[in-house]
Design a protein around this motif. Structure first.
Motif, PDB file in Angstrom:
ATOM      1  N   SER A  11      38.292  50.282  29.425  1.00 60.24           N
ATOM      2  CA  SER A  11      38.039  48.997  30.086  1.00 60.24           C
ATOM      3  C   SER A  11      37.870  47.855  29.087  1.00 60.24           C
ATOM      4  CB  SER A  11      36.796  49.104  30.982  1.00 60.24           C
ATOM      5  OG  SER A  11      35.630  49.336  30.202  1.00 60.24           O
ATOM      6  N   MET A  12      38.497  47.982  27.916  1.00 61.16           N
ATOM      7  CA  MET A  12      38.379  46.927  26.915  1.00 61.16           C
ATOM      8  C   MET A  12      38.858  45.595  27.477  1.00 61.16           C
ATOM      9  SD  MET A  12      39.346  48.436  23.161  1.00 61.16           S
ATOM     10  CE  MET A  12      41.052  48.738  23.625  1.00 61.16           C
ATOM     11  N   LEU A  23      42.210  49.606  36.947  1.00 59.21           N
ATOM     12  CA  LEU A  23      41.983  50.703  36.003  1.00 59.21           C
ATOM     13  C   LEU A  23      41.882  52.020  36.765  1.00 59.21           C
ATOM     14  CD1 LEU A  23      39.452  48.822  33.664  1.00 59.21           C
ATOM     15  CD2 LEU A  23      41.881  49.252  33.263  1.00 59.21           C
ATOM     16  N   SER A  24      40.769  52.683  36.725  1.00 65.24           N
ATOM     17  CA  SER A  24      40.597  53.943  37.457  1.00 65.24           C
ATOM     18  C   SER A  24      39.893  53.688  38.782  1.00 65.24           C
ATOM     19  CB  SER A  24      39.770  54.909  36.616  1.00 65.24           C
ATOM     20  OG  SER A  24      38.447  54.400  36.437  1.00 65.24           O
ATOM     21  N   TYR A  67      33.219  49.876  40.640  1.00 63.06           N
ATOM     22  CA  TYR A  67      32.353  48.948  39.913  1.00 63.06           C
ATOM     23  C   TYR A  67      32.854  47.520  40.065  1.00 63.06           C
ATOM     24  CZ  TYR A  67      30.236  52.990  37.544  1.00 63.06           C
ATOM     25  OH  TYR A  67      29.570  54.154  37.271  1.00 63.06           O
ATOM     26  N   GLY A  68      34.172  47.346  39.995  1.00 61.78           N
ATOM     27  CA  GLY A  68      34.751  46.016  40.112  1.00 61.78           C
ATOM     28  C   GLY A  68      34.485  45.394  41.471  1.00 61.78           C
ATOM     29  N   LEU A  69      34.657  46.172  42.536  1.00 59.23           N
ATOM     30  CA  LEU A  69      34.381  45.664  43.877  1.00 59.23           C
ATOM     31  C   LEU A  69      32.905  45.297  44.035  1.00 59.23           C
ATOM     32  CD1 LEU A  69      36.529  48.072  46.100  1.00 59.23           C
ATOM     33  CD2 LEU A  69      36.876  45.607  45.772  1.00 59.23           C
ATOM     34  N   PHE A  70      32.035  46.118  43.440  1.00 62.50           N
ATOM     35  CA  PHE A  70      30.601  45.814  43.493  1.00 62.50           C
ATOM     36  C   PHE A  70      30.301  44.484  42.808  1.00 62.50           C
ATOM     37  CE2 PHE A  70      26.577  46.036  41.072  1.00 62.50           C
ATOM     38  CZ  PHE A  70      25.690  45.948  42.133  1.00 62.50           C
ATOM     39  N   LEU A  71      30.854  44.283  41.615  1.00 58.42           N
ATOM     40  CA  LEU A  71      30.588  43.054  40.880  1.00 58.42           C
ATOM     41  C   LEU A  71      31.190  41.836  41.574  1.00 58.42           C
ATOM     42  CD1 LEU A  71      31.092  44.320  37.219  1.00 58.42           C
ATOM     43  CD2 LEU A  71      28.945  43.639  38.300  1.00 58.42           C
ATOM     44  N   ASP A  79      33.996  45.251  26.438  1.00 57.84           N
ATOM     45  CA  ASP A  79      34.644  45.936  27.554  1.00 57.84           C
ATOM     46  C   ASP A  79      33.801  45.753  28.807  1.00 57.84           C
ATOM     47  OD1 ASP A  79      32.663  48.261  27.767  1.00 57.84           O
ATOM     48  OD2 ASP A  79      33.326  48.444  25.690  1.00 57.84           O
ATOM     49  N   TYR A  80      34.383  46.118  29.955  1.00 62.12           N
ATOM     50  CA  TYR A  80      33.693  45.937  31.225  1.00 62.12           C
ATOM     51  C   TYR A  80      32.530  46.906  31.393  1.00 62.12           C
ATOM     52  CZ  TYR A  80      37.341  42.736  32.797  1.00 62.12           C
ATOM     53  OH  TYR A  80      38.183  41.659  32.922  1.00 62.12           O
TER      54      TYR A  80
END
Length: 361
Positions: free
Chosen positions: A239-240, A273-274, A280-284, A328-329
């Motif tokens: 996730s860089m 990504l995965s 995690y992305g949807l949460f953020l 990274d994320y």
């Protein structure tokens, strides 16, 4: 009279629900601490393992490495070098003070199922990232101070003094967070709207991009590029955060930093990504959307608590400076975790607030 009694009864009922919910959050944290080796991927504990080796005296760092060296020595001073379970429980306990405080305070407001789910996710992430040897445990203490301290100027100075102490001892980039936080507080006191705060963040980052090459002789992109230099191709660095535009000029550095700022607020790249990163992305994305909408809704209100005001400025100051330094994320999520309850507090408190009433503590 009957209406007042019903209102008081309703508030008491909501407080009982909040207390029961806080117990559930505590139980979730304890589960993650007790079954850490089974539930938490090892790659999420690499920093913790390194800090523990310092606390055990197995690794000695020079005085120039304040980041890991000082936090390792602090755990060593507390006698926790060989007590990972106690260190984990202590870390989550500090975070739980903030979590439970937010849950209790939100009993005064309308809390949706989505809000509850965000708090559950915040507790889970706290159990993952803060229930271990971590510098972010101290950040959680700072956020708790921002939440609990009163409105007096002495409280403001005390919070800033503690934040400056943290910057001096552990993370020097917190000097920039503090500077931007102060500017945002002043701007927000004058213009209680979202757009001036975002403009200040963008202007501050652009100023850094032009000032760093002149003052420190470094490109603003160099911090992230150096952190990622030895990680390209690693399975643990999927996730860089890489530059969006190629080049090393000041203008390109400024543009990439501003783009990174937007991507941290709305981390759409995580969705690509995965499956885990997508969650995690949807949460953020959800949490930042709620936060920004909460700041916007609060623009017409004058009775919001001081913790709401501090939360607006502290969260935006931190994510702005993270746009410069986060490699990274995954690191971004870890460093943001101490602020998650405060982000939700900002989102919820500006809903359904009466206008024209006096200030709240």
């Amino acid at each position: 009279m009957m209406t007042d009694l019903q209102s008081d009864a309703g508030l008491q009922a909501r407080r009982l629900v909040a207390a029961a919910f806080s117990v559930a959050l505590l139980a979730l944290g304890v589960i993650l601490v007790v079954w850490r080796e089974t539930l938490v991927p090892e790659k999420m504990t690499f920093d913790s393992q390194f800090i523990q080796t310092i606390a055990q005296g197995k690794v000695v760092l020079g005085s120039e490495d304040k980041s890991y060296g000082n936090i390792g020595r602090l755990y060593q001073f507390l006698g926790l070098g060989y007590q990972p379970f106690i260190a984990s429980m202590l870390g989550f306990a500090i975070y739980f003070i903030l979590l439970s405080g937010v849950s209790h305070r939100l009993a005064e407001y309308r809390v949706s199922i989505l809000d509850r789910l965000v708090l559950v996710a915040a507790a889970g992430l706290g159990g993952i990232f803060l229930a271990q040897y971590s510098k972010d445990v101290i950040v959680a203490m700072l956020v708790a101070l921002a939440f609990y301290l009163g409105r007096s100027w002495i409280s403001e100075l005390f919070f800033l003094a503690c934040a400056l102490a943290y910057a001096t001892a552990f993370r020097q980039y917190w000097y920039l967070i503090i500077a931007l936080y102060v500017v945002l507080r002043l701007v927000h006191a004058r213009w209680r709207k979202l757009w001036p705060l975002l403009l200040v963040c963008l202007a501050f980052l652009a100023m850094l991009a032009f000032a760093l090459p002149l003052v420190a002789h470094v490109d603003i992109q160099s911090f992230r590029l150096q952190a990622n230099a030895d990680r390209v191709g690693s399975e643990n660095a999927q996730s860089m955060i890489m530059p969006f535009l190629e080049g090393e000029s000041i203008v390109i550095g400024a543009a990439n930093t501003l783009i990174s700022f937007v991507q941290l607020l709305l981390p759409v790249p995580m969705l690509l990504l995965s499956a885990q990163h997508a969650v995690y992305g949807l949460f953020l994305i959800t949490l930042w959307s709620l936060f920004l909408w909460g700041v916007h809704r609060g623009s017409g209100l004058r009775d919001l608590p001081i913790a709401w005001e501090r939360g607006c400025s502290l969260a935006l100051a931190m994510v702005s400076i993270q746009a410069v330094f986060e490699p990274d994320y995954g690191s971004y999520l870890r460093h943001l975790t101490p602020l998650l309850p405060l982000l939700l507090f900002v989102a919820v408190v500006s809903r359904h607030r009466p206008e024209g009433t006096g200030p709240r503590a």
